[in-house]
Design an enzyme around this catalytic site. Structure first.
Site, mmCIF file in Angstrom:
data_model
loop_
_atom_site.group_PDB
_atom_site.id
_atom_site.type_symbol
_atom_site.label_atom_id
_atom_site.label_comp_id
_atom_site.label_asym_id
_atom_site.label_seq_id
_atom_site.Cartn_x
_atom_site.Cartn_y
_atom_site.Cartn_z
ATOM 1 N N TYR A 57 0.834 -1.217 0.000
ATOM 2 C CA TYR A 57 0.000 0.000 0.000
ATOM 3 C C TYR A 57 0.864 1.261 0.000
ATOM 4 O O TYR A 57 0.489 2.285 -0.575
ATOM 5 C CB TYR A 57 -1.009 -0.039 1.161
ATOM 6 C CG TYR A 57 -2.076 -1.070 0.872
ATOM 7 C CD1 TYR A 57 -2.021 -2.347 1.429
ATOM 8 C CD2 TYR A 57 -3.076 -0.808 -0.072
ATOM 9 C CE1 TYR A 57 -2.944 -3.315 1.097
ATOM 10 C CE2 TYR A 57 -4.004 -1.773 -0.417
ATOM 11 C CZ TYR A 57 -3.933 -3.025 0.165
ATOM 12 O OH TYR A 57 -4.841 -3.987 -0.201
ATOM 13 N N VAL A 88 -9.855 2.783 -4.151
ATOM 14 C CA VAL A 88 -9.361 3.304 -2.866
ATOM 15 C C VAL A 88 -8.571 4.592 -3.095
ATOM 16 O O VAL A 88 -8.132 5.239 -2.145
ATOM 17 C CB VAL A 88 -8.495 2.234 -2.147
ATOM 18 C CG1 VAL A 88 -9.376 1.047 -1.736
ATOM 19 C CG2 VAL A 88 -7.320 1.759 -2.991
ATOM 20 N N HIS A 115 -14.445 -0.241 -0.690
ATOM 21 C CA HIS A 115 -13.271 -1.058 -0.342
ATOM 22 C C HIS A 115 -12.226 -0.295 0.455
ATOM 23 O O HIS A 115 -11.076 -0.727 0.535
ATOM 24 C CB HIS A 115 -12.638 -1.632 -1.626
ATOM 25 C CG HIS A 115 -13.545 -2.591 -2.331
ATOM 26 N ND1 HIS A 115 -13.376 -2.963 -3.652
ATOM 27 C CD2 HIS A 115 -14.647 -3.232 -1.910
ATOM 28 C CE1 HIS A 115 -14.332 -3.806 -3.987
ATOM 29 N NE2 HIS A 115 -15.128 -3.986 -2.963
HETATM 30 N N1 APR Z 1 -11.678 3.307 -19.097
HETATM 31 C C1 APR Z 1 -12.695 2.557 -18.582
HETATM 32 N N2 APR Z 1 -12.561 1.271 -18.194
HETATM 33 C C2 APR Z 1 -11.344 0.724 -18.350
HETATM 34 C C3 APR Z 1 -10.233 1.427 -18.869
HETATM 35 C C4 APR Z 1 -10.437 2.777 -19.251
HETATM 36 N N3 APR Z 1 -9.453 3.513 -19.766
HETATM 37 N N4 APR Z 1 -9.159 0.568 -18.889
HETATM 38 C C5 APR Z 1 -9.601 -0.609 -18.377
HETATM 39 N N5 APR Z 1 -10.908 -0.517 -18.068
HETATM 40 C C6 APR Z 1 -11.797 -1.540 -17.506
HETATM 41 C C7 APR Z 1 -11.448 -2.961 -17.853
HETATM 42 O O1 APR Z 1 -11.993 -3.308 -19.128
HETATM 43 C C8 APR Z 1 -12.115 -3.714 -16.712
HETATM 44 O O2 APR Z 1 -13.486 -3.971 -17.008
HETATM 45 O O3 APR Z 1 -11.703 -1.460 -16.099
HETATM 46 C C9 APR Z 1 -12.025 -2.735 -15.550
HETATM 47 C C10 APR Z 1 -10.934 -3.102 -14.565
HETATM 48 O O4 APR Z 1 -11.319 -4.298 -13.938
HETATM 49 P P1 APR Z 1 -10.517 -4.726 -12.617
HETATM 50 O O5 APR Z 1 -9.049 -4.555 -12.862
HETATM 51 O O6 APR Z 1 -11.060 -6.054 -12.221
HETATM 52 O O7 APR Z 1 -10.920 -3.622 -11.570
HETATM 53 P P2 APR Z 1 -12.214 -3.595 -10.645
HETATM 54 O O8 APR Z 1 -13.404 -4.155 -11.368
HETATM 55 O O9 APR Z 1 -12.337 -2.211 -10.116
HETATM 56 O O10 APR Z 1 -11.788 -4.588 -9.435
HETATM 57 C C11 APR Z 1 -12.721 -4.703 -8.382
HETATM 58 O O11 APR Z 1 -11.140 -6.104 -7.216
HETATM 59 O O12 APR Z 1 -9.056 -6.612 -6.414
HETATM 60 C C12 APR Z 1 -10.259 -6.042 -6.084
HETATM 61 O O13 APR Z 1 -10.551 -4.469 -4.401
HETATM 62 C C13 APR Z 1 -10.099 -4.596 -5.714
HETATM 63 O O14 APR Z 1 -11.706 -2.822 -6.005
HETATM 64 C C14 APR Z 1 -11.021 -3.877 -6.666
HETATM 65 C C15 APR Z 1 -11.973 -4.964 -7.111
#
Ligand code: APR
Length: 237
Positions: free
Chosen positions: A55, A90, A106
């Protein structure tokens, strides 16, 4: 005239264009770190220093990031809507962009909390970004990141559900819809409420009828959403 309630659920994708890594995209955080070592309750018990350092590194990256046009576009929408943001992120980019109503599901990277008293929370500043297992709060308590680790409860999910139930319009931006209970918020949208999903690589939403997918990165997608909503407002006049 009373403003309509616009509820927006954001994930890591909205911060991608600010240079903040997502979790599950190519070269994402979970490709470079063993998630259960750095972001789970067991991992924290096993090796708290590794978790503090994970972190600490994310705080360093956040300090170099700025809100992008998508964060700012959501602030603009407050002119015409009663906007509520429910974020899995976060980072503090929604705050720094100026959004008024933000709920973090989160936790918050720039905050730490007492291990013995979860209600005792302190906000870190740019001069004191790093923490360790020996970090104590001003009240003398040992402190931990104010983050919801995997294997821990998501205390803010109930207030989030109440907000989603009252949405007149529901928007999902930049989330893979993999992690629950956040991904389940879609189930609480009242029937007939318009839903928009902004994501360049959207997850399938087979159980949710009538989702309008805006297959774009967040910055272009939020601008497109604003155009769509403006057109709808004109038609409703
Ligand atoms: N604009 C919009 N969306 C985007 C972009 C962009 N420029 N680049 C990537 N993405 C999308 C991807 O297509 C995907 O659907 O953002 C999403 C990212 O997915 P994750 O990496 O899984 O992130 P998230 O869904 O926020 O994860 C949820 O998982 O690990 C835990 O606590 C952590 O809050 C997090 C949770």
């Amino acid at each position: 005239m009373k403003k309509k309630k616009l509820v927006i659920s954001t994930g890591a994708g909205i911060s991608a264009e600010s240079g903040i890594k997502t979790f599950r995209d190519a070269d994402g955080l979970w490709e470079n770190y063993p998630v259960m070592d750095v972001a789970s309750a067991d991992g924290f018990r096993r090796n708290p220093r590794l978790v503090h350092d994970f972190y600490n590194a994310r705080r360093d990256a956040l300090l170099l990031a700025e809100p992008n046009a998508a964060h700012r576009g959501l602030v603009e929408l407050e002119k015409d809507y009663d906007v509520y943001i429910i974020t899995q992120n976060v980072d503090d980019l929604h705050e720094r962009a100026g959004s008024s109503n933000i709920l973090h599901l989160h936790g918050e990277l720039m905050k730490i909390r007492s291990i013995s008293n979860p209600d005792y929370i302190e906000t870190l500043d740019a001069d004191h970004l790093h923490t360790s297992p020996q970090t104590r709060g001003r009240n003398g308590d040992l402190m931990r990141p104010h983050i919801v680790f995997f294997q821990e409860a998501v205390p803010m999910i109930e207030p989030a559900i109440e907000i989603v139930r009252e949405a007149d319009i529901f928007v999902v931006i930049g989330t893979s819809l993999i992690v629950y209970p956040a991904a389940g918020l879609l189930q609480f949208v009242s029937p007939g409420t318009p839903i928009y999903y902004i994501d360049p690589n959207p997850a399938p939403t087979p159980n949710i009828p009538d989702v309008t997918v805006i297959r774009m990165p967040a910055t272009a997608g939020v601008a497109e959403l604003a155009r769509i909503l403006e057109k709808k407002r004109e038609e409703e006049k």
